[in-house]
Write an enzyme that holds these catalytic residues in place. Structure first.
Site, PDB file in Angstrom:
ATOM      1  N   LYS A  68       0.823  -1.218   0.000  1.00 10.64           N
ATOM      2  CA  LYS A  68       0.000   0.000   0.000  1.00 10.64           C
ATOM      3  C   LYS A  68       0.858   1.269   0.000  1.00 10.64           C
ATOM      4  CE  LYS A  68      -3.856  -2.240   2.366  1.00 10.64           C
ATOM      5  NZ  LYS A  68      -4.427  -2.607   3.654  1.00 10.64           N
ATOM      6  N   TYR A 193      -5.290  -5.485  -7.591  1.00  6.03           N
ATOM      7  CA  TYR A 193      -4.973  -5.320  -6.160  1.00  6.03           C
ATOM      8  C   TYR A 193      -4.428  -6.619  -5.554  1.00  6.03           C
ATOM      9  CZ  TYR A 193      -5.789  -4.709  -1.127  1.00  6.03           C
ATOM     10  OH  TYR A 193      -5.637  -4.672   0.239  1.00  6.03           O
ATOM     11  N   TYR A 245      -1.936   0.137  11.443  1.00  9.52           N
ATOM     12  CA  TYR A 245      -3.396   0.227  11.646  1.00  9.52           C
ATOM     13  C   TYR A 245      -3.742   0.780  13.014  1.00  9.52           C
ATOM     14  CZ  TYR A 245      -2.910  -2.539   7.576  1.00  9.52           C
ATOM     15  OH  TYR A 245      -2.531  -2.964   6.357  1.00  9.52           O
TER      16      TYR A 245
HETATM   17  O1  DON Z   1      -6.442  -6.853   1.342  1.00  7.96           O
HETATM   18  C1  DON Z   1      -6.086  -7.641   2.203  1.00  7.96           C
HETATM   19  O2  DON Z   1      -6.830  -7.979   3.130  1.00  7.96           O
HETATM   20  C2  DON Z   1      -4.682  -8.178   2.147  1.00  7.96           C
HETATM   21  N1  DON Z   1      -4.266  -8.395   0.802  1.00  7.96           N
HETATM   22  C3  DON Z   1      -3.728  -7.241   2.801  1.00  7.96           C
HETATM   23  C4  DON Z   1      -4.114  -6.891   4.225  1.00  7.96           C
HETATM   24  C5  DON Z   1      -2.960  -6.675   5.125  1.00  7.96           C
HETATM   25  O3  DON Z   1      -1.848  -7.021   4.846  1.00  7.96           O
HETATM   26  C6  DON Z   1      -3.260  -6.077   6.433  1.00  7.96           C
HETATM   27  N2  DON Z   1      -2.050  -6.055   7.238  1.00  7.96           N
HETATM   28  N3  DON Z   1      -1.673  -6.192   8.262  1.00  7.96           N
END
Ligand code: DON
Length: 309
Positions: A68, A193, A245
């Site tokens: 991201k 994505y 987060y």
């Molecule tokens: O979109 C998602 O849920 C995953 N590809 C990435 C989420 C993620 O890595 C959250 N991190 N801690």
């Protein structure tokens, strides 16, 4: 230059590894369940090109949410700050990374920041290119440049595994499409994505990305500017305010560096002008951050006085 194993880092890794038993590997993306919960490795890349490591740094990890930061940088390069932040906000959420609740509350509808899933999907939507393949190739070339590794690509298995199960991310997309945040085909955006999240590399590559951010966008060995200074500054700011987060505040107090985590258990850190850090520890805490990776960074922060604050 090869990455040398470090006795000092080995000791910290052994200590932090004890915490892996309190975590759990991600299972909502089926392919990620294959990770070994007790793994922990770290690579530190210095501006002079030397590298120190501990643990099995050959192991490949997918970027997941770490991507991201990279797509944010590319979208800012492509569209400029004003356009990007017309669609995505600047503020931390205090909610889990995949939460939909604030999308409904915000008026007009706008994801609160580019590090949560909704915001990242809106950012990926902004990456320019003729078609999905072209946009993916642009993301991949950018990551290859950041890592100085032309072999970096994505894991087809992990991308497929997420694509087939990402119902919550699809619902975020549909919600945003309803309110005009995005206007492309949701399946196409999900395809791009999930491939972006499945970009695969080892800890050294991750540490190399970290050093570029640590040096304000310049690769210190080649002295090449890869990211404009303002874009690097914006990305690092979000790494501090939203990189972990709804654990970003505690992380700022305990570690105090710009960093970004992913549900694969990766953490990319950028210690301004000093180190790029790449960590892999797939056992996660309840907020989706590497449980032993956080512990390791906390110990490193004390030992090497890393905090910016
Ligand atoms: O979109 C998602 O849920 C995953 N590809 C990435 C989420 C993620 O890595 C959250 N991190 N801690």
């Amino acid at each position: 230059m090869p990455c040398k194993s470090s006795e000092e880092l080995n000791e910290l890794v052994l200590e932090a590894k004890k915490y892996t038993k309190y975590g759990k590997v991600a299972d909502y993306i089926p392919e990620l369940k294959k990770a070994h919960p007790h793994d922990l490795s770290v690579a530190i890349y210095h501006p002079n090109g030397t590298c120190r490591s501990a643990g099995d740094i050959q192991q490949k990890i997918t970027l997941q949410s770490i991507s991201k930061v990279l797509t944010l940088a590319l979208a800012l390069i492509d569209c400029g700050e004003e356009s990007v932040f017309r669609k995505v906000g600047y503020e931390p959420t205090g909610d889990p990374f995949n939460s939909i609740i604030k999308l409904e509350i915000m008026n007009p509808t706008k994801p609160l920041n580019p590090m949560i899933n909704a915001g990242a999907l809106a950012v990926t939507h902004m990456i320019k290119g003729k078609n999905i393949e072209d946009r993916l190739n642009r993301i991949l070339s950018f990551v290859q440049e950041l890592t100085n590794n032309p072999n970096v690509t994505y894991s087809q298995e992990v991308a497929k595994s997420e694509f087939e199960t990402a119902h919550l991310n699809r619902s975020l997309c549909y919600y945003m499409k309803q309110y005009g945040v995005i206007n492309e085909d949701v399946e196409e955006l999900m395809d791009l994505y999930t491939k972006q999240c499945a970009i695969e590399m080892d800890c050294l590559d991750l540490a190399r990305i970290g050093i570029v951010f640590a040096m304000d966008g310049v690769e210190p060995i080649t002295n090449k500017r890869i990211i404009p200074v303002d874009v690097a500054r914006i990305c690092k700011t979000f790494m501090v305010t939203c990189g972990m987060y709804n654990a970003s505040g505690e992380f700022a107090v305990r570690v105090g560096i710009p960093a970004k985590s992913g549900v694969s258990g990766g953490i990319m850190g950028a210690v301004p002008n000093r180190f790029g850090i790449g960590i892999f520890g797939p056992a996660l805490d309840d907020k989706g951050n590497s449980i032993a990776g956080l512990k390791l960074l906390e110990m490193m922060s004390i030992k090497y006085a890393l905090s910016m604050f």
